[in-house]
Scaffold this motif. Structure first.
Motif: not given
Ligand SMILES: Cc1cc2nc3c(=O)[nH]c(=O)nc-3n(C[C@H](O)[C@H](O)[C@H](O)COP(=O)(O)O)c2cc1C
Length: 400
Positions: A62-63, A39, A76
């Motif tokens: 992932h961002n 992330i 999440h």
């Protein structure tokens, strides 16, 4: 099993200049067997490309907390539940402060709140920022909550300052993560491992050596340490970083390696001879650099002492394991070596295949003892090393 084999690690990368080291951290974690998902915060994206992180981690990076596809399955929460460990490295001052307050305004901070996994953070920032009272209080608070702090190093900083705040070395970050999963397979045992190639001097600048990188020996060292053994390494020439948790003795020639092994061998429980020791050395070492005056020259070679065979002949000897690097008649040659050297097991490498064995990142071996031959399928050297240690424990320390 030990190391990070089959462990699932989420690496959070936040907005420190040290984020450019994140792909190396991913590699180091993978070397120890981990599956890594990354992330990256918006700040982190300013310093490292998602493409690099994706290519190296072999997983989607992932961002975005608001990723439409991911949020169909509550992305999440899925990432938070997937992780065995979440490591934030580098951890910026801002991200550290957010963790203290339980903020959840981006994907990384939300995952941190939602996970039951162990959390580790590796701060990285300017020395004045690191020395600030707010930072000290914040780190104290996170430590009290059970978050592990991977301390930064001291030294030159990107901004030109010198001080405490440099990101810990990627290899140390991976090692500290692996320590969470230390087993007791070899607890209380002492292990001596030789690794790397030897260099046999011809003159002050030239030597005879080989392609050994030391990767397999170092993977075995990680595996032994993870299994709780007190591990000593006798290291020739290698092209990888040293394992800091081991006692290290560095040598150059085969004769120096022999002397170092004999000095250390008392009270060892397990001796693994993984070094690529030169069988021969030049009879004469020229004091001065040899000139190229002649069209040809001959170097007379003499035999070096056989380290493994010498250890096997000791009255009080540890369990002795040798490596056989063979290009033909593999199993027959390895069995002959087992008998001739009188060791307890031989690990056979087929070095005719370039993608495994010497200098490669992967290996496939056979573990040969008097009674059986067991194949360890092709995998990273770390995973192969862990399987070797498991089998050695089962064969010699814990036979059923
Ligand atoms: C060139 C530059 C370098 C920076 N380096 C650091 C750093 O090493 N450590 C740090 O804590 N913040 C550093 N910052 C500040 C952070 O990037 C900033 O606080 C950002 O908001 C962090 O966002 P994040 O925590 O969400 O990733 C730097 C900023 C700039 C412009």
């Amino acid at each position: 099993m030990s190391g990070l084999t089959n462990k699932r690690i989420v690496l959070g990368v936040s907005g420190s200049i040290a984020a450019y080291k994140a792909p190396d951290i991913v590699r180091r974690l993978q070397d120890l067997g981990a599956d890594v998902r990354v992330i990256v915060t918006d700040g982190g994206r300013e310093f490292v490309s998602e493409r690099s992180l994706q290519t190296i981690s072999k997983n989607k990076v992932h961002n975005n907390l608001w990723d439409k596809e991911a949020e169909l399955s509550m992305g999440h929460i899925e990432i938070a539940k997937w992780a065995d460990v979440v490591i934030i490295a580098p951890a910026s001052a801002n991200t550290i402060a957010k963790l203290c307050h339980g903020r959840a305004d981006d994907l990384l901070s939300t995952v941190i709140l939602a996970t039951e996994a162990k959390i580790m953070i590796a701060p990285a920032m300017n020395q004045q920022m690191f020395a600030a009272s707010a930072m000290k209080d914040n780190l104290g608070l996170l430590k009290a909550r059970g978050i592990d702090i991977i301390n930064p190093g001291f030294g030159d900083q990107a901004c030109g300052d010198v001080g405490e705040g440099r990101l810990a070395e990627p290899i140390d970050i991976a090692s500290q993560a692996a320590e969470l999963f230390t087993s007791s397979l070899l607890s209380g045992k002492k292990v001596l491992i030789t690794l790397g190639g030897t260099r046999e001097a011809i003159d002050p600048v030239r030597f005879i050596s080989n392609h050994s990188s030391g990767k397999m020996g170092m993977a075995l060292a990680h595996a032994c340490i993870q299994a709780g053994a007190k591990t000593t390494l006798i290291v020739g020439s290698i092209s990888i970083e040293l394992e800091k948790r081991a006692e290290i003795i560095q040598v150059i020639s085969a004769e120096e390696m022999y002397q170092a092994v004999m000095k250390q061998i008392d009270n060892q429980d397990l001796f693994i001879s993984c070094a690529a020791v030169a069988d021969f050395r030049p009879k004469k070492v020229s004091k001065n650099k040899i000139k190229k005056d002649n069209q040809s020259m001959t170097i007379e070679l003499i035999r070096n002492r056989d380290i493994l065979a010498s250890v096997c002949q000791l009255k009080k000897k540890p369990i002795c394991i040798g490596f056989a690097a063979e290009t033909e008649n593999h199993i027959i040659n390895a069995n002959n070596k087992l008998i001739k050297k009188q060791c307890d097991a031989i690990i056979l490498n087929d070095i005719s295949q370039t993608e495994i064995g010497l200098n490669a990142d992967e290996n496939e071996v056979h573990l040969i003892t008097k009674n059986r031959t067991e194949k360890i399928e092709k995998n990273t050297k770390q995973i192969v090393a862990e399987k070797i240690i498991d089998k050695l424990v089962n064969n010699f320390f814990n036979p059923s």
